[in-house]
Design a protein around this motif. Structure first.
Motif, PDB file in Angstrom:
ATOM      1  N   SER A   6       0.834  -1.194   0.000  1.00 21.72           N
ATOM      2  CA  SER A   6       0.000   0.000   0.000  1.00 21.72           C
ATOM      3  C   SER A   6       0.871   1.247   0.000  1.00 21.72           C
ATOM      4  O   SER A   6       1.825   1.330   0.766  1.00 21.72           O
ATOM      5  CB  SER A   6      -0.912   0.006   1.231  1.00 21.72           C
ATOM      6  OG  SER A   6      -1.829  -1.058   1.158  1.00 21.72           O
ATOM      7  N   GLU A   8       1.522   4.067   1.351  1.00 20.72           N
ATOM      8  CA  GLU A   8       1.307   4.948   2.481  1.00 20.72           C
ATOM      9  C   GLU A   8       2.078   6.243   2.310  1.00 20.72           C
ATOM     10  O   GLU A   8       3.130   6.282   1.695  1.00 20.72           O
ATOM     11  CB  GLU A   8       1.733   4.268   3.787  1.00 20.72           C
ATOM     12  CG  GLU A   8       3.202   4.419   4.080  1.00 20.72           C
ATOM     13  CD  GLU A   8       3.682   3.485   5.155  1.00 20.72           C
ATOM     14  OE1 GLU A   8       3.536   3.794   6.322  1.00 20.72           O
ATOM     15  OE2 GLU A   8       4.220   2.432   4.783  1.00 20.72           O
ATOM     16  N   GLN A   9       1.543   7.310   2.860  1.00 20.30           N
ATOM     17  CA  GLN A   9       2.174   8.624   2.834  1.00 20.30           C
ATOM     18  C   GLN A   9       2.525   9.059   1.412  1.00 20.30           C
ATOM     19  O   GLN A   9       3.501   9.749   1.173  1.00 20.30           O
ATOM     20  CB  GLN A   9       3.444   8.644   3.698  1.00 20.30           C
ATOM     21  CG  GLN A   9       3.165   8.337   5.155  1.00 20.30           C
ATOM     22  CD  GLN A   9       4.430   8.306   5.976  1.00 20.30           C
ATOM     23  OE1 GLN A   9       5.531   8.258   5.458  1.00 20.30           O
ATOM     24  NE2 GLN A   9       4.280   8.329   7.296  1.00 20.30           N
ATOM     25  N   LYS A  16      -5.786   8.080  -1.389  1.00 15.81           N
ATOM     26  CA  LYS A  16      -6.410   9.026  -0.463  1.00 15.81           C
ATOM     27  C   LYS A  16      -7.924   8.997  -0.593  1.00 15.81           C
ATOM     28  O   LYS A  16      -8.655   9.042   0.402  1.00 15.81           O
ATOM     29  CB  LYS A  16      -5.882  10.433  -0.724  1.00 15.81           C
ATOM     30  CG  LYS A  16      -4.418  10.629  -0.374  1.00 15.81           C
ATOM     31  CD  LYS A  16      -3.981  12.067  -0.615  1.00 15.81           C
ATOM     32  CE  LYS A  16      -2.539  12.277  -0.177  1.00 15.81           C
ATOM     33  NZ  LYS A  16      -2.101  13.684  -0.413  1.00 15.81           N
ATOM     34  N   TRP A  19      -9.543   5.931   1.239  1.00 14.82           N
ATOM     35  CA  TRP A  19      -9.655   6.007   2.695  1.00 14.82           C
ATOM     36  C   TRP A  19     -10.574   7.137   3.136  1.00 14.82           C
ATOM     37  O   TRP A  19     -11.245   7.022   4.173  1.00 14.82           O
ATOM     38  CB  TRP A  19      -8.266   6.151   3.322  1.00 14.82           C
ATOM     39  CG  TRP A  19      -7.464   4.885   3.208  1.00 14.82           C
ATOM     40  CD1 TRP A  19      -6.326   4.694   2.488  1.00 14.82           C
ATOM     41  CD2 TRP A  19      -7.769   3.619   3.814  1.00 14.82           C
ATOM     42  NE1 TRP A  19      -5.893   3.397   2.601  1.00 14.82           N
ATOM     43  CE2 TRP A  19      -6.757   2.713   3.415  1.00 14.82           C
ATOM     44  CE3 TRP A  19      -8.789   3.164   4.637  1.00 14.82           C
ATOM     45  CZ2 TRP A  19      -6.737   1.387   3.816  1.00 14.82           C
ATOM     46  CZ3 TRP A  19      -8.772   1.831   5.050  1.00 14.82           C
ATOM     47  CH2 TRP A  19      -7.767   0.967   4.641  1.00 14.82           C
ATOM     48  N   ASN A  20     -10.649   8.211   2.377  1.00 15.60           N
ATOM     49  CA  ASN A  20     -11.613   9.263   2.708  1.00 15.60           C
ATOM     50  C   ASN A  20     -13.044   8.749   2.567  1.00 15.60           C
ATOM     51  O   ASN A  20     -13.902   9.022   3.417  1.00 15.60           O
ATOM     52  CB  ASN A  20     -11.405  10.481   1.794  1.00 15.60           C
ATOM     53  CG  ASN A  20     -10.148  11.255   2.131  1.00 15.60           C
ATOM     54  OD1 ASN A  20      -9.632  11.168   3.239  1.00 15.60           O
ATOM     55  ND2 ASN A  20      -9.628  12.013   1.172  1.00 15.60           N
ATOM     56  N   GLU A  23     -13.696   6.210   5.442  1.00 14.29           N
ATOM     57  CA  GLU A  23     -13.962   6.837   6.738  1.00 14.29           C
ATOM     58  C   GLU A  23     -15.339   7.495   6.758  1.00 14.29           C
ATOM     59  O   GLU A  23     -16.041   7.464   7.781  1.00 14.29           O
ATOM     60  CB  GLU A  23     -12.874   7.867   7.058  1.00 14.29           C
ATOM     61  CG  GLU A  23     -12.967   8.420   8.473  1.00 14.29           C
ATOM     62  CD  GLU A  23     -11.727   9.179   8.908  1.00 14.29           C
ATOM     63  OE1 GLU A  23     -11.538   9.361  10.119  1.00 14.29           O
ATOM     64  OE2 GLU A  23     -10.936   9.567   8.028  1.00 14.29           O
ATOM     65  N   TYR A  37      -5.827   0.302   9.766  1.00 16.72           N
ATOM     66  CA  TYR A  37      -5.530  -0.711   8.753  1.00 16.72           C
ATOM     67  C   TYR A  37      -4.047  -1.048   8.825  1.00 16.72           C
ATOM     68  O   TYR A  37      -3.187  -0.185   8.645  1.00 16.72           O
ATOM     69  CB  TYR A  37      -5.872  -0.223   7.337  1.00 16.72           C
ATOM     70  CG  TYR A  37      -5.437  -1.196   6.268  1.00 16.72           C
ATOM     71  CD1 TYR A  37      -5.958  -2.489   6.230  1.00 16.72           C
ATOM     72  CD2 TYR A  37      -4.483  -0.844   5.312  1.00 16.72           C
ATOM     73  CE1 TYR A  37      -5.549  -3.395   5.262  1.00 16.72           C
ATOM     74  CE2 TYR A  37      -4.069  -1.747   4.340  1.00 16.72           C
ATOM     75  CZ  TYR A  37      -4.611  -3.017   4.324  1.00 16.72           C
ATOM     76  OH  TYR A  37      -4.197  -3.926   3.375  1.00 16.72           O
ATOM     77  N   TRP A  51      -2.854   3.004   7.633  1.00 14.89           N
ATOM     78  CA  TRP A  51      -3.840   4.086   7.713  1.00 14.89           C
ATOM     79  C   TRP A  51      -4.551   3.997   9.056  1.00 14.89           C
ATOM     80  O   TRP A  51      -4.737   2.902   9.606  1.00 14.89           O
ATOM     81  CB  TRP A  51      -4.852   3.959   6.585  1.00 14.89           C
ATOM     82  CG  TRP A  51      -5.984   4.955   6.665  1.00 14.89           C
ATOM     83  CD1 TRP A  51      -5.993   6.223   6.164  1.00 14.89           C
ATOM     84  CD2 TRP A  51      -7.252   4.762   7.293  1.00 14.89           C
ATOM     85  NE1 TRP A  51      -7.185   6.841   6.441  1.00 14.89           N
ATOM     86  CE2 TRP A  51      -7.988   5.962   7.134  1.00 14.89           C
ATOM     87  CE3 TRP A  51      -7.839   3.689   7.969  1.00 14.89           C
ATOM     88  CZ2 TRP A  51      -9.273   6.121   7.623  1.00 14.89           C
ATOM     89  CZ3 TRP A  51      -9.128   3.852   8.472  1.00 14.89           C
ATOM     90  CH2 TRP A  51      -9.831   5.053   8.293  1.00 14.89           C
ATOM     91  N   SER A  52      -4.947   5.146   9.583  1.00 12.58           N
ATOM     92  CA  SER A  52      -5.789   5.193  10.784  1.00 12.58           C
ATOM     93  C   SER A  52      -6.791   6.322  10.642  1.00 12.58           C
ATOM     94  O   SER A  52      -6.538   7.324   9.958  1.00 12.58           O
ATOM     95  CB  SER A  52      -4.941   5.390  12.047  1.00 12.58           C
ATOM     96  OG  SER A  52      -4.270   6.633  12.012  1.00 12.58           O
ATOM     97  N   SER A  53      -7.922   6.157  11.266  1.00 14.36           N
ATOM     98  CA  SER A  53      -8.954   7.187  11.218  1.00 14.36           C
ATOM     99  C   SER A  53      -8.513   8.395  12.031  1.00 14.36           C
ATOM    100  O   SER A  53      -7.509   8.355  12.745  1.00 14.36           O
ATOM    101  CB  SER A  53     -10.273   6.633  11.768  1.00 14.36           C
ATOM    102  OG  SER A  53     -10.103   6.297  13.147  1.00 14.36           O
ATOM    103  N   LYS A  57      -5.344   8.740  15.371  1.00 15.29           N
ATOM    104  CA  LYS A  57      -4.047   9.389  15.223  1.00 15.29           C
ATOM    105  C   LYS A  57      -3.308   9.541  16.552  1.00 15.29           C
ATOM    106  O   LYS A  57      -2.097   9.339  16.623  1.00 15.29           O
ATOM    107  CB  LYS A  57      -4.224  10.773  14.576  1.00 15.29           C
ATOM    108  CG  LYS A  57      -4.861  10.765  13.195  1.00 15.29           C
ATOM    109  CD  LYS A  57      -3.992  10.048  12.182  1.00 15.29           C
ATOM    110  CE  LYS A  57      -4.619  10.122  10.789  1.00 15.29           C
ATOM    111  NZ  LYS A  57      -3.824   9.348   9.791  1.00 15.29           N
TER     112      LYS A  57
END
Length: 363
Positions: A6, A8-9, A16, A19-20, A23, A37, A51-53, A57
């Motif tokens: 994945s 990430e960042q 993006k 995940w948006n 959420e 995740y 990823w985190s909601s 964070k």
């Protein structure tokens, strides 16, 4: 074969957007304090947080968060389930109830979604699992877009990497230039803080620093024994990767503020003592990946062939000067076409064959 994790960042829009959207769906149908995740690491028996909601964070820096990651790793191959209460030892005070759903955003790696601490009720139930599974089915099309975009991005990265490798070959007139250029290239491509390349001295049987990035040179001055230990392990047992985070933190043992990850790759060089790439601390507190290993393999092959060519060139120079003349040696070796001949011929680039041909022509 391209293997994808994945992104990430990253700036990938589909990642993006996925995940948006995810959420937003969770907020509409389910109420949890946080969602995470995790994805299986390529080289280590652990998971990484992808990823985190928004609510999760603040939990990422919890000193016991690694226990939660250990739980996620243990559940990768388990069926979807609810944990009431969440069995995370010291972290259980924060994670009282979890819903665990194995899910792989990228097809090559196992992953898992963990929904923790339902709001307005004590424990998660079966209806929560049903709702989550429906949401994931609805997001399948977006998931495919993430995979396609990651694949295209990886292809572009590999193309740029090969262009940089070729540039080093074209510009490099010495092994020293090429090894130092490779160290900088590895720092940028693999995104790690410390890059060193060590050779084993045949007389002392100790590793010496042959090339490094700037941080690697400074690290060698203070921790050469530690780097030699890692290199010897790789030469004896093969390449390996380690993580020193969480309970396995080892930085203070070596007088370091941080020592998080390591990737060590041995090299056996033609007519040279054994060597090893030692890379430390991948940036962003991440672990090394199988793509990083592939990049080092490519760099090692380039370096090995470069050293072989320079050794054969030195042998050829000696033979030409001995049996023909220095002028002929200079004319041949300084000819722009000589390097192309080196790279695109087989038996003709043998120093012995070249000298024999020249002697026959001279007669």
């Amino acid at each position: 074969m391209i293997s994808l994790q994945s992104p990430e960042q990253s700036n990938q829009t589909s990642f993006k957007k996925f995940w948006n959207t995810f959420e937003g769906r969770i907020a509409n149908y389910l109420e949890f304090e946080s969602v995470f995740y995790f994805e299986e690491e390529a080289l280590l028996p652990e998971v990484r947080l992808v990823w985190s909601s928004t609510g999760g964070k603040s939990w990422e820096n919890d000193p016991h968060f690694y226990l939660f990651k250990n739980l996620a790793y243990s559940l990768l191959t388990e069926p979807p389930q609810a944990l009431n209460p969440a069995k995370t030892d010291k972290a259980s005070s924060r994670f009282r109830s979890c819903l665990c759903l194995p899910f792989s955003l990228m097809s090559d790696y196992r992953g898992i979604l963990i929904f923790s601490n339902p709001i307005n009720k004590q424990f998660v139930g079966e209806i929560d699992l049903v709702n989550v599974q429906r949401i994931m089915i609805d997001l399948h099309t977006q998931q495919r877009k993430v995979q396609q975009e990651a694949y295209l991005s990886s292809m572009e990265q590999d193309q740029r990497l090969m262009e940089n490798f070729n540039l080093i070959i074209d510009l490099g007139n010495s092994v020293e230039f090429q090894t130092n250029s490779l160290a900088v290239l590895l720092e940028n491509e693999i995104q790690c803080e410390i890059v060193t390349f060590l050779f084993k001295d045949q007389n002392s049987s100790k590793f010496i620093l042959k090339a490094s990035n700037q941080a690697g040179c400074k690290f060698w001055d203070n921790q050469s024994d530690f780097l030699q230990t890692l290199a010897n392990r790789a030469v004896d047992s093969g390449w390996f990767s380690e993580s020193y985070g969480g309970k396995n933190f080892k930085g203070r043992k070596f007088g370091l503020d941080q020592l998080e990850t390591a990737l060590i790759f041995p090299m056996s060089l033609h007519l040279e003592a054994n060597g090893a790439f030692v890379l430390l601390n991948k940036k962003g507190r991440r672990s090394f990946t199988d793509r990083d290993v592939r990049i080092i393999r490519m760099a090692g092959s380039l370096l090995k062939s470069s050293i072989s060519r320079h050794q054969e060139r030195d042998q050829l120079t000696s033979l030409l000067e001995r049996f023909v003349s220095k002028n002929v040696s200079h004319q041949i070796l300084e000819n722009p076409g000589f390097r192309r001949s080196e790279e695109h011929t087989s038996e003709l680039q043998s120093p012995c064959n070249l000298v024999c041909r020249l002697l026959l022509e001279k007669k």
